[in-house]
Write a protein that holds these residues in place. Sequence first.
Motif, PDB file in Angstrom:
ATOM      1  N   TRP A   1      43.990   7.859 -16.084  1.00 26.92           N
ATOM      2  CA  TRP A   1      45.325   8.357 -16.408  1.00 26.92           C
ATOM      3  C   TRP A   1      46.021   8.955 -15.197  1.00 26.92           C
ATOM      4  N   LEU A   2      45.263   9.305 -14.166  1.00 30.74           N
ATOM      5  CA  LEU A   2      45.895   9.794 -12.939  1.00 30.74           C
ATOM      6  C   LEU A   2      46.625   8.690 -12.183  1.00 30.74           C
ATOM      7  N   LEU A   3      46.275   7.437 -12.456  1.00 27.97           N
ATOM      8  CA  LEU A   3      46.914   6.323 -11.747  1.00 27.97           C
ATOM      9  C   LEU A   3      48.435   6.309 -11.947  1.00 27.97           C
ATOM     10  N   PRO A   4      48.954   6.312 -13.188  1.00 33.49           N
ATOM     11  CA  PRO A   4      50.425   6.352 -13.329  1.00 33.49           C
ATOM     12  C   PRO A   4      51.032   7.628 -12.775  1.00 33.49           C
ATOM     13  N   ALA A   5      50.363   8.778 -12.956  1.00 34.28           N
ATOM     14  CA  ALA A   5      50.896  10.035 -12.416  1.00 34.28           C
ATOM     15  C   ALA A   5      50.967   9.993 -10.892  1.00 34.28           C
ATOM     16  N   ALA A   6      49.918   9.445 -10.255  1.00 31.35           N
ATOM     17  CA  ALA A   6      49.916   9.341  -8.792  1.00 31.35           C
ATOM     18  C   ALA A   6      50.977   8.359  -8.318  1.00 31.35           C
ATOM     19  N   ALA A   7      51.158   7.257  -9.050  1.00 37.26           N
ATOM     20  CA  ALA A   7      52.158   6.262  -8.654  1.00 37.26           C
ATOM     21  C   ALA A   7      53.568   6.847  -8.735  1.00 37.26           C
TER      22      ALA A   7
ATOM     23  N   PHE B   1      58.262  14.503 -16.514  1.00 36.60           N
ATOM     24  CA  PHE B   1      57.306  13.410 -16.693  1.00 36.60           C
ATOM     25  C   PHE B   1      55.879  13.932 -16.814  1.00 36.60           C
ATOM     26  N   MET B   2      55.489  14.870 -15.946  1.00 35.59           N
ATOM     27  CA  MET B   2      54.114  15.376 -15.970  1.00 35.59           C
ATOM     28  C   MET B   2      53.837  16.214 -17.211  1.00 35.59           C
TER      29      MET B   2
END
Length: 879
Positions: free
Chosen positions: A326-332, A399-400
């Motif tokens: 789930w960190l992938l979309p947040a990091a992107a 968003f976060m």
Amino acid sequence: MIRKKRSEAGAQDASLLIALDKSRSCLSSDSSGTIYNGVPYGGFEEEDKDDPIYVYADEGYSPNVRGNYFRDGQTQIDFVLVWEEKVRPPKKRRGKLARDDRTDGHREHWKRKFLNNLRNAGLLMEKEEMRSERKTIHYLKLSAPWDVLVYYAEELCMRAPLQAQPSPDWNSSAGVLGSLCIPNLLHQHVPNQPVDYYTCAFRRSKLDKFLGSDSRDSYFSNTQRHRIVYEILARTIYGKRKRAEIGINRLLNERVYAAAFPLHEGPFETPESEVPDDALNPRQVLYRFWAQWGCWYRYQPLDHIREYFGEKIAIYFAWLGFYTAWLLPAAAVGTMIFLAGLFAMGTNTPAQEICESGGQFLMCPLCETCETWNISEICPMAKVGYLFDHPGTVFFSVFMSFWAVTFLEYWKRKSATLAHHWDCMDFQEEEERPRPEFAAMAPWMEQNPITGVKEPYFPRRDRLSRVLTGSMAIVIMLCVVIIFLVSVIMYRGIVSVMMYHTGNAILMTQAGNIANISSTLVNLVLILLMSQVYTSLAEKLTRWEMHRTQTLHEDAFTFKVFIFQFVNFYSSPFYVAFFKGRFVGYPGQYGTLLGLRNEECGPGGCLIELAQQLFIIMVGKQIIGNIQEFVIPKLKAWQQKRKLARVRGTQISQEPPRWEEDYELIECEGLFDEYLEMVLQFGFITIFVAAFPLAPLFALLNNWVEIRLDAQKFVCEYRRPVAYRTQDIGVWFLILEVLAQISVVVNAFLIAFTSDFLPRLLYQYEHESQLQGYVNFTLAYSPPCYMATGNHTLCRYKAFRDANGNYTLFYWKLLAIRLGFIIAFEHVVFFFLRLIDWLVPDVPGSLELTIKRERYLAKQALADNQEVLLTQAAFHPAA
């Protein structure tokens, strides 16, 4: 200094087998006896003076000394107990010798009685020794025969397989990639995939209804066998029942035994020769397809992890992998927001005005002995500050907030699915036994209202007074953290003044950055040191509070440590975000702290300083933590191997057996530190994400390393831990939910009071939509009283004040807008968060259907028993 030869085993009692005494055991299928604390009731209170516990094993067959079997090559080793005996020198003081003899006598008495009761419980035993001139190490191998396994499987409510079903696909990304016809590089074929079954509660009377019941050797998995034997070890009495002298855990605390552990299933190193993947042992499979660094982008083999380590460890890695995915979309998104700010730096009108101002804006001195300076000197920092303070950060904060709550909602669904798949959905811990330390130190005995057995008791009122006293200790430690924070603030002020007085143009221009970065490094060192000190203190306080069960003890310890770590790690960012630059005053009326002027925000604003602090504290902690996780287990393992090498000596020609190799490994340290590290990271990427949009990216990079480090520790460095069952991540989920709620409030205040987003928006609405003249508008003139005292010239400072130092009308309008923004932001975000919580069910619909199917099969499997009861009632009516 050699291991005893096998030919001498009969004479020196090095290898011994305890046969199951059918006449004394009440575990046979037709037995109706009752077992208390793992041993047949009655008879275990007496001790056999001749110690008839051991029966010699057959010496004629030894197929593989490294295998997990007794010498007969058939009896499987389920658990190993280890104790060490030192060989005393001939000359020793008489008083000390007498004391040691009394202590050793107690321990030998407990050990003898414990083993005798284990024999009565039906366990098989075989003993090995390793001798040197100074020490003897004893290894007692334990095995549970079929009757014992069947009895405790029913008592522990284990699940029995009814019908095989297709293994579900746990990775939603696989379905998305498949629908898009994109090759799934994350997938890997892992051999020996555990089969998924419909299950029901195990019943001895229905054994023939369960799949695989005709194969006694393989019906129970190794993990289930370990759990059953550990349950017996935890229940068995070794002393007086009224003193709660029960269980292997207390014996380990009393140092009667040095270790107790199940064996790893062979080495983790893969053979040098090419062998098919299906021929690898489970440990080698986990190492090759999970623990190696080359697997960093692959799906984790969660079913294999659960099969080998149990549900508690598997659920941790499932959560860690789910969180990392789930960190992938947040990091992107965070990276795109950062890049957007980078590309828009050249269009930032206020920064352009600062850079082109030259000597137009003469700024007031930053300290009592400093000189005036031109605002154009901070041109680079004004441009960099736009990276962390532009309209995109507002969007990212919203968003976060949605990301955090949605992540937790979907984790609940994932957790429910895994709990059902791993047969833990209806799992409830049975009445927990008192902790060994509690049993040893409790001053009273009282009857347990559930079990009816007298057990150690500590008055609730006394515990409450101790908890309150411990809370005062927590408050004192939090005050120490605040004292360190004030010290760091003063250090930052002193360093800034020193940089200004050097006369060097570069040092004078970058004085604020140098002071901020160096003070943050000092703060990081203090944070890590205080973490170690407080964790040790919290552990002692929690033991002193005398919580009855291990669960209550762990919850109290978790609460203490988290509260302290929250303040310890987040106090400095909170200060920079909400207090720094708020109490500066104005020329002629500056606020002071211990004789030093209160800090102002740096040239780029407080948000860039906050980003610097978050980067140094978060990334620095991650780097230091990963180094510790990589180095410390290897150092501990090296020390343990060196200690055993002295006993083993150099004359042995064959490889050591599995129990000796596992004893060389270090004891599993549990999952507390792992969860705490990830929870603190979750706080960094949610609470202060408005100031540091790259935080999810650094968290993602860290977690890719963290998963491999943790996997290598469990597979290669740790002894095999006991497999515990659990449904979810426990109290940590509640902490994550609290952090998610706090993040919404903190980000609202960050945008409203720390960012320049609202001042710019109001200026655009009231004055100039392109922000022309914004810099001049935000700078006030020093009041006449300031120029009248001392040799001061007219200068500018950043504030919305008039010539007399009073707040302007724009300031009060801005304050009202800020407060209104906070209220609106919180209400809108919390409304949609509740909507997400309502729309996303905790249990997927497909899982509900599977549960109904499983209950139907269980009802069919147990239906015969109901028919028998009805038939008996028909032929034997009541008189």
